[in-house]
Design a protein around this motif. Structure first.
Motif, PDB file in Angstrom:
ATOM      1  N   GLY A   1      23.340   6.033  49.184  1.00 19.08           N
ATOM      2  CA  GLY A   1      23.231   7.101  48.201  1.00 19.08           C
ATOM      3  C   GLY A   1      22.073   8.024  48.556  1.00 19.08           C
TER       4      GLY A   1
ATOM      5  N   PHE B   1      24.105  12.654  45.514  1.00 17.75           N
ATOM      6  CA  PHE B   1      23.870  12.875  44.090  1.00 17.75           C
ATOM      7  C   PHE B   1      23.153  14.218  43.919  1.00 17.75           C
ATOM      8  N   HIS B   2      23.633  15.001  42.974  1.00 15.49           N
ATOM      9  CA  HIS B   2      23.039  16.313  42.762  1.00 15.49           C
ATOM     10  C   HIS B   2      21.833  16.259  41.828  1.00 15.49           C
TER      11      HIS B   2
ATOM     12  N   ILE C   1      19.958  12.094  48.071  1.00 18.18           N
ATOM     13  CA  ILE C   1      19.726  13.352  47.361  1.00 18.18           C
ATOM     14  C   ILE C   1      19.176  14.357  48.377  1.00 18.18           C
TER      15      ILE C   1
ATOM     16  N   ALA D   1      21.532   9.080  40.199  1.00 15.96           N
ATOM     17  CA  ALA D   1      21.540   7.973  41.156  1.00 15.96           C
ATOM     18  C   ALA D   1      20.929   6.716  40.538  1.00 15.96           C
TER      19      ALA D   1
ATOM     20  N   GLU E   1      28.688  15.372  39.464  1.00 19.95           N
ATOM     21  CA  GLU E   1      27.435  14.615  39.537  1.00 19.95           C
ATOM     22  C   GLU E   1      27.174  14.087  40.937  1.00 19.95           C
ATOM     23  N   HIS E   2      28.226  13.758  41.667  1.00 15.32           N
ATOM     24  CA  HIS E   2      28.056  13.262  43.039  1.00 15.32           C
ATOM     25  C   HIS E   2      29.319  13.546  43.828  1.00 15.32           C
TER      26      HIS E   2
END
Length: 454
Positions: free
Chosen positions: A69, A129-130, A71, A135, A11-12
């Motif tokens: 964080g 974060f994918h 993306i 997130a 996930e991250h």
């Protein structure tokens, strides 16, 4: 493992990202949706909180407990959008390039920080974060309050005070006003004056609000801890009463005697009540000590051989006992001491407070002059020079005397030069008991200085 395949599993992940490939999130809770990055930077850059954050980053670097964080940018391959940390991105951008600040004033401030602080690196650590939605889960945990324990639990007064015991943390730790209240509560529980359960019913902030008015009535000698010169039983009794009056009954029908909404006159009246009812300590004849750390020491033998007056200080009708001698030839000091032996501290509260202050000042001046260590400068500086000189002599002062001299030079002790100056400038005037107690605290140190000048 191929990144595209791993996205469905991971996930991250932690990555190092080029700083110039970071972009503001156009949809940010701190402002309305905005796609123009210059306008977003101007929004954050104009906020005083961003400058404060930048100051801390310039001094300490990025917070290792909080990474940004990100993306992947939807349109620019190899670039990223900030999901968490947009304000930090703005602060770091302006530290790297102050010319992008939104005003002349902020530009100058960021230029100063950039020239003297840490450099923002070309690469910074981030959490990638994918999926945008993932997130949001952690952003909610951080920003939407306690959530029953799921989110960050903010510290209250007690937690902050306990944390601050460990030491200074610069900008992130302003001086905690509840420090002394917390120390008194901790000591009271340890001594059995109150129970741990009762402690939970006493508001730190209420104690802190009253302490400036009742500190001398409780025989507290500073604003930091439990240091006193009262006898242990009297100090404990007064503290127990103070805490009892501040305790909330836990019911709406019965209110505590002390209220956080009280005014200064009410708090001063409460202090007078402690004195009228005989709760305030009357025997303040101990060498200053912190009961939370150690019991009181026996009064040290005076270097001059001068005995204390047979009359107990609390019952003495004059400020200065007749046994106090001035072994140096100084007409001003002799006159001051002579008048102090004739003044009743209860009848001449202002004059006795002023005498304590000016006699301390005069003796310090005489010592500094005699030994050529500089009588000019602020009082605290002169006292520190005196302590250093005295320690190098063949008859150095005891630790107790050094402690008293140090406290005359700070702004937290009832017998310090600064505190005794307050009434002269319109501040509250000490009671007769306070004036006597201040003289008793000072006398041994004053006698040492005088005997050193014979």
């Amino acid at each position: 493992m191929d990144r595209k395949k791993s996205k469905t599993i991971v996930e991250h992940e932690d990555i190092d990202v080029q700083f110039n490939k970071l972009h503001f999130d156009p949809v940010n809770p701190r402002g309305e949706p905005e796609t123009d990055e210059e306008k977003i930077r101007a929004l954050f850059g104009a906020q005083s909180e961003t400058l404060m954050l930048a100051t801390h980053i310039a001094e300490n670097g990025q917070n290792p407990l909080e990474r940004i964080g990100i993306i992947e940018h939807p349109k620019l391959p190899g670039h990223y959008v900030i999901r968490e940390g947009n304000r930090r991105l703005c602060a770091m951008q302006l530290l790297r390039d102050p010319e992008r600040a939104p005003s002349d004033a902020s530009r100058k401030a960021f230029q100063k920080l950039a020239s003297s602080g840490r450099q923002i690196p070309d690469k910074i650590q981030a959490v990638l974060f994918h999926e945008k939605q993932k997130a949001r889960v952690w952003m909610s945990v951080k920003h939407e309050g306690p959530q029953g324990g799921l989110g960050t639990l903010q510290w209250g007064p007690s937690e902050k005070t306990r944390f601050n015991r460990e030491g200074d943390t610069g900008l992130t730790r302003p001086k905690n006003p509840n420090r002394q209240a917390e120390a008194l509560l901790t000591y009271a529980v340890k001594e059995g004056l109150i129970t741990a359960e009762e402690r939970q019913l006493i508001a730190l902030t209420t104690l802190t609000r009253y302490l400036p008015n009742v500190r001398t009535a409780l025989a507290l000698l500073n604003t930091e801890d439990c240091t006193t010169n009262a006898r242990p039983d009297e100090f404990n009794a007064a503290l127990k009463r103070f805490l009892k009056d501040a305790k909330d009954s836990g019911t709406s029908q019965e209110k505590p005697a002390l209220s956080s909404r009280s005014n200064s006159a009410q708090r001063t009246e409460y202090a007078e009540t402690l004195r009228r009812e005989g709760v305030a300590p009357t025997h303040r004849d101990q060498t200053p000590y912190d009961p939370a750390q150690s019991p009181p020491a026996k009064p040290a033998t005076r270097s001059t051989g001068t005995a204390r007056s047979a009359t107990h200080p609390s019952k003495r009708k004059q400020l200065i006992p007749n046994s106090f001698a001035v072994p140096v030839k100084d007409n001003v000091l002799l006159r001051l001491v002579s008048e102090g032996k004739g003044l009743n501290p209860d009848d001449a509260r202002f004059s006795c407070n002023y005498l304590n202050r000016v006699i301390l000042e005069r003796i310090v001046h005489l010592y500094a002059t005699k030994y050529g260590i500089g009588k000019d400068g602020d009082f605290a500086s002169v006292v520190q020079r005196i302590i250093a000189h005295a320690k190098a002599t063949t008859q150095p002062p005891s630790k107790g005397i050094v402690n008293v001299l140090n406290k005359t030079a700070d702004k937290r002790t009832s017998y310090s030069y600064e505190i005794m100056s307050n009434p002269i400038h319109g501040g509250s005037v000490p009671t007769g008991a306070d004036n006597r107690a201040n003289w008793e605290s000072l006398q041994q140190a004053l006698e040492y200085l005088l005997s050193s000048m014979k």
